[in-house]
Design an enzyme around this catalytic site. Sequence first.
Site, PDB file in Angstrom:
ATOM      1  N   HIS A 468       0.832  -1.204   0.000  1.00 33.14           N
ATOM      2  CA  HIS A 468       0.000   0.000   0.000  1.00 33.14           C
ATOM      3  C   HIS A 468       0.869   1.259   0.000  1.00 33.14           C
ATOM      4  O   HIS A 468       0.734   2.127  -0.859  1.00 33.14           O
ATOM      5  CB  HIS A 468      -0.918  -0.023   1.232  1.00 33.14           C
ATOM      6  N   GLU A 469       1.771   1.331   0.969  1.00 38.69           N
ATOM      7  CA  GLU A 469       2.585   2.539   1.091  1.00 38.69           C
ATOM      8  C   GLU A 469       3.497   2.714  -0.119  1.00 38.69           C
ATOM      9  O   GLU A 469       3.756   3.832  -0.554  1.00 38.69           O
ATOM     10  CB  GLU A 469       3.405   2.520   2.386  1.00 38.69           C
ATOM     11  N   HIS A 472       1.733   4.583  -2.829  1.00 44.07           N
ATOM     12  CA  HIS A 472       1.838   6.037  -2.672  1.00 44.07           C
ATOM     13  C   HIS A 472       3.203   6.512  -3.160  1.00 44.07           C
ATOM     14  O   HIS A 472       3.330   7.535  -3.825  1.00 44.07           O
ATOM     15  CB  HIS A 472       1.704   6.429  -1.195  1.00 44.07           C
TER      16      HIS A 472
HETATM   17 ZN    ZN Z   1      -2.748   5.300   2.030  1.00 43.69          ZN
END
Ligand code: ZN
Length: 679
Positions: A468-469, A472
Amino acid sequence: MSNPLLEMDGLPPFSRIRPEHVEPAVDQTLAANRARLRTLLDALEGQPTWERLVAPIEAMEERLSRLWSPARHLNAVMNNETLREAYNDCLPKLSEYATELGQHEGLYRAFRAVAETTDRLDGAQRKILDNALRDFRLSGVTLSEAGKARFRAIMQELSTLSSRFEDNVLDATHAWRKHVTDESRLAGLPESDRALARQAAQREGLKGWLFTLEMPSYLAVMTHAADRALRREAHEAYVTRASDQGPHAGRFDNTEVMERILALRHEAARLLGFHSYADYSLATKMARSPKEVLEFLDDLAQRSRPAARRELDELERFARERDGIAGLEAWDVAYYAERLKEQTFSLTQEELKPYFPAPRVLRGLFDVVERLYGIRIEERAGIDAWHPDVRFFEIRDAEGAARGQFYVDLYARPHKRGGAWMDECINRWRRPEGDVDVPVAYLTCNFSPPVGDEPALLTHDEVVTLFHEFGHGLHHMLTRVDHPSVAGINGVEWDAVELPSQLMENWCWQREALDVISGHYRTGEPLPDELFARLDASRTFHAAMQIVRQLEFALFDFRIHAEYDVDRGGCVYDILNEVRDHVAVVRQAPFNRFAHGFTHIFGGGYAAGYYSYKWAEVLSADAFAAFEEAGIFDSTTGRRFLEAILEKGGSRDAMDSFVAFRGREPTIEALLRHSGLAA
Ligand code: ZN
């Protein structure tokens, strides 16, 4: 004496940065920026252009961001009293500067004049001007002098209050510890969690085991400790952090901070002519009105609550039959859910963890994105960082051009803020001389650190968090936009910003990808097929309960901002209870003070925007469906996602980027299907 925070070339020299550098660097840069702004405006002579006005201002802002980013980062990951003080002393100054710029009428007029010469500007430049003009209005540029002054004061106080809110939560988190010397109280805890607790005790010179509210330790107790009293104690400490309840009742209490934040946000929104702070918040988001947000959340609640109810009924039945638990309490849910999951799928996190040693997972993650986007990721040694755990990597594209760099700081430790996040260190920026600075990111997690000589073994949830990170991070680093204010995640609507991150999570559930991500820490063997089958079957386990929990947070956040009433105040817990009656299924204890620790909305930027996670999940699920249709490593689809979304960043509307990728607007079908809620 030279100040390392003022160096504009290369990476921040972390080993030389001291707390006493922070405030002088901020003071000096703000003064220089103010002087530069005066010179710029004087030199315009009624003919503002992009080159004479906007480009130099982008440069000024980037200069400020370069010094503030490492200070903010260190405050989060190497927190100490002096640094915290220096950091907090700067907040009002930065806020004052930001509103001063936002309320500057001469600057506003000059930007409008540039915006009228649209024929010479490209899409990204036009977007910057649109955003800037919008932000001028949102900063109160059109208010009376008195109105402006009040708005400035509000913004300043808010920035201090948000920081205090987070500090209180951090302090409350660290204030609680549970020292256990009787081994029988550890029943149920896997060996790795015991080792972590033993290590924590040793660090403090104690015998036995030490539990804290840091995530790995807290989660271990909540999901594995058979000792119900121990679970209750930890749960109570956790959900009463920074409040008037629990073991440290009143000591780090956020009650007044919260009320004041809500009152000030409401006042600021009203000053600008918005009905509520929720309306104000939506001015910079994809969603068009509070009604649209509430209908979206209510619709999902209606679709998921019956299933969540069934899931909880089953769990209650299970706990009753297994241990004679009559009323399932909040501190029982994670524990029995884990037992039920073990029984249903014969699956334990402990069984999975040996297949996910951190170094292997990290390399596997890189392999996945290398295949998808045609990039290469390599480690660089000898980089000046803030802690020995930190590693540093570089991304190059197929042509060998440097596209981005990032720091990875994986493990939980004292004085490091909890959770996982990506932050910007350096933005992509084409300097006026023509050189491009490549973007740099920080990836921060709080995984269980390695114990002894063995590598850290991640739970599957932690693997998902890392992906997830990194999503980003890719959004930040793979941008092709040369103007920092709309490069990467900058300028992207809040409710669309989770699209690239949530998209990445999907690969953690694919057989083909797990072959690359996993590898037993002793044998190197990838996750076996039959273990994968059980993991896959468990994917939608309690999915509806998780959705209603997210909806509870989202509706609570949105409603306290939409319904704020000057006479009645925030009514924080009245609204929370109403929302819980309406959507939640798990009954919370009367001492529960969830809101007091809700840093996303009182500390971070998610105020009246927590719904963004679900909103963006519609986008990310639908985007992943495109990969499901073409093959999860299909490079054409990968390239399309790279070019339509990751590279474009905030240079155009999120909806336009989505349509460019998918060929149509998003639909909710894929999200429902992935969550097991499809009809
Ligand atoms: Zn996030």
